[in-house]
Design an enzyme around this catalytic site. Structure first.
Site, PDB file in Angstrom:
ATOM      1  N   ASP A   4      44.751 -98.496 -16.636  1.00 58.06           N
ATOM      2  CA  ASP A   4      43.383 -98.348 -16.165  1.00 58.06           C
ATOM      3  C   ASP A   4      43.223 -96.919 -15.641  1.00 58.06           C
ATOM      4  O   ASP A   4      44.211 -96.274 -15.285  1.00 58.06           O
ATOM      5  CB  ASP A   4      43.135 -99.380 -15.054  1.00 58.06           C
ATOM      6  CG  ASP A   4      41.837 -99.130 -14.348  1.00 58.06           C
ATOM      7  OD1 ASP A   4      40.802 -99.040 -15.039  1.00 58.06           O
ATOM      8  OD2 ASP A   4      41.858 -98.987 -13.106  1.00 58.06           O
ATOM      9  N   ASP A   6      40.297 -95.359 -13.301  1.00 61.29           N
ATOM     10  CA  ASP A   6      39.852 -95.107 -11.914  1.00 61.29           C
ATOM     11  C   ASP A   6      40.560 -96.029 -10.929  1.00 61.29           C
ATOM     12  O   ASP A   6      40.508 -97.245 -11.050  1.00 61.29           O
ATOM     13  CB  ASP A   6      38.332 -95.305 -11.820  1.00 61.29           C
ATOM     14  CG  ASP A   6      37.605 -94.361 -12.768  1.00 61.29           C
ATOM     15  OD1 ASP A   6      38.016 -93.193 -12.865  1.00 61.29           O
ATOM     16  OD2 ASP A   6      36.649 -94.813 -13.436  1.00 61.29           O
TER      17      ASP A   6
END
Ligand SMILES: [Zn+2]
Length: 545
Positions: A4, A6
Site C-alpha cells: 500500500d 499512503d
C-alpha cells in the site's frame, strides 16, 4: 510483494498531489532493498479517490510517484484505483481487483503474494484475492482492524524481516542439489499428525514435502483425523491410534496399549520420523516411543527441552500459518516440496458429488463444528440459508452424522440438506463443486482451500486467524475478532449468546460473496415457446429476439 502507498510506504498526506510533501516512512528504503536483493518483485497497490474527486490530476499523481521512486527505488508495477466509493468498481480496496491486477503484472498469482498495508481495507483486499496480508498499524488504524488482521508487524522493516524469515524457513533452494532434484533420498519415513480432520488437512503440504524424497510414507493419525488422512496425496499407508497426550477426551494411559503402539511403530521399519504438532502439543511422548521402536532420526517442533529424544529440534514463532509451520518443519528435517509441486493444500482427486446438489456453482453452508465454540449459531445459519436462497443462490447445507437435526433446521425448505449423508470424501467432492463455502474455522474450510473454492469464514477468534484461517484461497473473514473468547482455545463458547459470531448479519454474507465475485446463477428465462411445437430448447425459431 505488494505494498500500500499512503501510511505504509510514505507518510499519509490526504489527497496529496505535491511531490515536495512526500516523506518515506522510517527504514523503508533499506527494507525494500532487502526485498529486491532477495529477488522479490514489488508492486504498489493504492486507492487514489482524489482523482475521482478532482483533488489532483493524473499528471500530479505521476509526479508524486516519481518522487516516491526517487526516495525508495524502482517498483516493478504501480496499480492505482482512481475511483471513489460510490463508483462500484472492482479495484478500490477492499475489493480485490488491484491485488489480482498486481499479481498479473508481476507474472504470478495472488496466492504467492503478500500485501503490506496500514488499514483493514488492505487486509480485506489481500484475503479476498487469496493473498496473504500483513498489517502495519499507524496511530489511526482502528483496534478492530488490528484484531482482525491475519498478521501484524510494528513497522515496515519488521514486516519485511518477517516475510524474508518465513520464506527462508520453507525455501526449497537451500535444500536442493544443483540438478534441482531433492537433496535426500530415504526409504520409509513415518509422519505423525494425531489430531482432528482440519489439523491433518493443513499438514498436507509438509507431508507432501516428505513424500517427495521418501520411497514410502506411513502416516500415524488419531481416529478423528483418519478420514482426512485418506484424502492426502503422498501417504502410502495409515496407522490409526489414539494418543492420550493429544486426544481432547483421553482415556487413562494403558501400559499395554503403549507397548502395542511401540511394537506397531517398530514394525514400520522407518528410517526416520517427522512428528507434526500444534504449538500447544508436545511431540516428546511420541518421540520416546519412537526411540523405543528403534527409529534413529526424529524431527519435531519443540519448545520444551527434548534432550536426546529429537535429532532435529525445530522452533517456530507463534502466528505462522499451520501449513507453513508444517512445511518449515519438513524443511528443517531436510524435506522440501518437489519442483512441480507448490505450497498449497491439495487432496486426492474428488469423486463425483452426490447427484442432489445439482450443477456446480452452488453455495455450501456448513453450520456445525466438532467444537461448538467454532460453529455457527443455528438460528443465524438458518437466516443465512434463507438470505442466500432469496438472493438466487442454490444452497447446500452440509454436516456430519451427528448434526442431522442441525442441518435439517438450517436447510428448512430453501436448501438441499446433505447433513450426515456424505463421508468426508463425499463432503470434499461437494465442496469441490461449490462456488463458495460459508463455514466456521473447521475442517470444511480447509477442504475448500484445497479445492481453490472461495470461503466466507465465520471465524470464532478462539485461535489466531492468521494461523488457522483458510490458507491461500480467496477468503472474507466475518465475526467479531475482539470477542472475549479470543485466543482462549476453548471448545465450548464461554460467553452467553456466542457473541463472536451471533452478531453477523446475513447481509454481510451476501456482501462477502459479492466481494469474492460469487454471483447467483442467472435464473433461466421462462420458455418462450410452448410445449408441443417440436422446437428444441435453445434452437432459433426466428424473429423471437
Ligand atoms: Zn477502482
Amino acid at each position: 510483494m505488494l505494498l500500500d502507498r499512503d501510511g505504509t510506504l510514505i507518510e499519509d498526506v490526504p489527497y496529496n498531489g505535491d511531490p515536495e510533501k512526500v516523506r518515506a516512512v522510517p527504514g523503508a528504503r533499506a527494507a525494500l532493498d532487502r526485498l529486491r536483493a532477495a529477488g522479490l518483485r514489488l508492486a504498489v497497490v493504492t486507492n487514489q479517490s482524489g482523482l475521482a474527486r478532482g483533488l489532483f490530476t493524473e499528471e500530479r499523481m505521476r509526479a508524486v510517484h516519481a518522487r516516491v521512486e526517487q526516495l525508495l527505488g524502482r517498483f516493478d508495477a504501480w496499480l492505482v484505483c482512481p475511483h471513489d466509493d460510490g463508483d462500484g468498481c472492482g479495484c478500490r480496496k477492499p475489493a480485490p481487483g488491484l491485488v489480482h491486477a498486481a499479481a498479473r503484472e508481476l507474472g504470478t498469482v495472488p496466492a504467492r503474494c503478500v500485501l503490506v498495508g496500514d488499514i483493514g481495507r488492505d487486509m480485506t483486499a489481500a484475503l479476498a484475492a487469496g493473498a496473504s496480508g500483513i498489517l502495519v498499524p499507524t496511530p489511526v488504524t482502528r483496534p478492530q482492524e488490528v484484531a482482525a488482521a491475519p498478521q501484524v508487524a510494528p513497522d515496515l522493516p519488521a514486516a519485511v524481516a518477517e516475510i524474508l524469515r518465513r520464506r527462508a524457513a520453507v525455501d526449497p533452494a537451500s535444500h536442493r542439489h544443483a540438478d534441482g532434484g531433492p537433496a535426500r533420498q530415504v526409504g520409509t519415513v513415518l509422519v505423525v499428525r494425531a489430531d482432528s480432520a482440519g489439523d491433518v488437512l493443513v499438514t498436507g503440504p509438509g507431508i507432501r514435502a516428505v513424500a517427495a524424497a521418501a520411497e514410502r510414507v506411513v502416516l500415524l493419525c488419531g481416529p478423528r483425523g483418519r478420514a482426512a488422512a485418506e484424502l492426502l496425496p503422498g501417504v502410502d499407508e495409515i496407522i490409526e491410534h489414539r494418543l492420550p497426550w493429544i486426544d481432547p477426551a483421553p482415556d487413562p494411559v494403558d501400559p499395554a496399549d503403549m507397548r502395542q503402539l511401540a511394537d506397531r511403530l517398530a514394525a514400520v521399519g522407518a528410517d526416520e520420523a517427522v512428528v507434526f504438532t500444534s504449538f500447544h502439543q508436545s511431540p516428546l511422548p511420541l518421540a520416546l516411543l519412537l526411540r523405543l521402536a528403534g527409529v534413529r532420526r526424529v524431527s519435531a517442533i519443540s519448545d520444551d527441552y527434548p534432550g536426546s529424544l529429537l535429532d532435529v529440534r525445530h522452533r517456530v514463532p507463534a502466528g505462522v500459518p499451520e501449513p507453513e509451520r508444517a512445511l518449515s518443519l519438513a524443511a528443517a528435517a531436510g524435506f522440501t516440496l518437489a519442483a512441480h509441486d507448490g505450497p498449497a493444500l491439495r487432496l486426492r482427486p474428488a469423486p463425483a458429488p452426490p447427484p442432489e446438489v445439482g450443477a456446480p456453482g452452488y453455495v455450501v453452508l456448513h453450520p456445525g463444528s466438532a467444537a461448538q465454540a467454532r460453529g455457527c449459531p443455528p438460528e443465524l445459519a438458518a437466516r443465512i440459508a434463507r438470505a442466500l436462497a432469496a438472493a438466487g443462490h442454490r444452497v447446500v447445507v452440509t454436516g456430519d452424522p451427528g448434526e442431522r437435526e442441525l442441518t435439517a433446521e438450517v436447510a428448512g425448505d430453501v436448501a438441499v440438506d446433505l447433513g450426515g449423508r456424505t463421508s468426508l470424501a463425499g463432503l470434499a467432492a461437494t465442496v469441490a463443486g461449490a462456488g463458495a463455502v460459508v463455514v466456521g474455522n473447521t475442517g470444511p474450510a480447509h477442504l475448500a482451500a484445497a479445492h481453490g473454492v472461495p470461503v466466507v469464514s465465520l471465524f470464532a477468534p478462539t485461535v489466531p486467524f492468521g494461523q488457522w484461517g483458510p490458507w491461500r484461497v480467496p477468503t472474507v473473514r466475518l465475526g467479531d475478532p475482539e470477542a472475549p473468547c479470543r485466543d482462549t482455545r476453548v471448545a465450548r463458547c464461554p460467553v452467553p449468546g456466542h457473541p463472536c459470531l451471533s452478531g453477523i448479519e446475513p447481509g454481510q454474507v451476501l456482501d462477502a460473496l459479492r466481494l469474492l465475485g460469487v454471483t447467483p446463477p442467472v435464473r433461466p428465462e421462462p420458455p418462450a415457446v410452448s410445449r408441443g411445437t417440436g422446437v428444441p430448447a435453445g434452437a432459433s425459431i426466428g424473429g423471437s429476439g
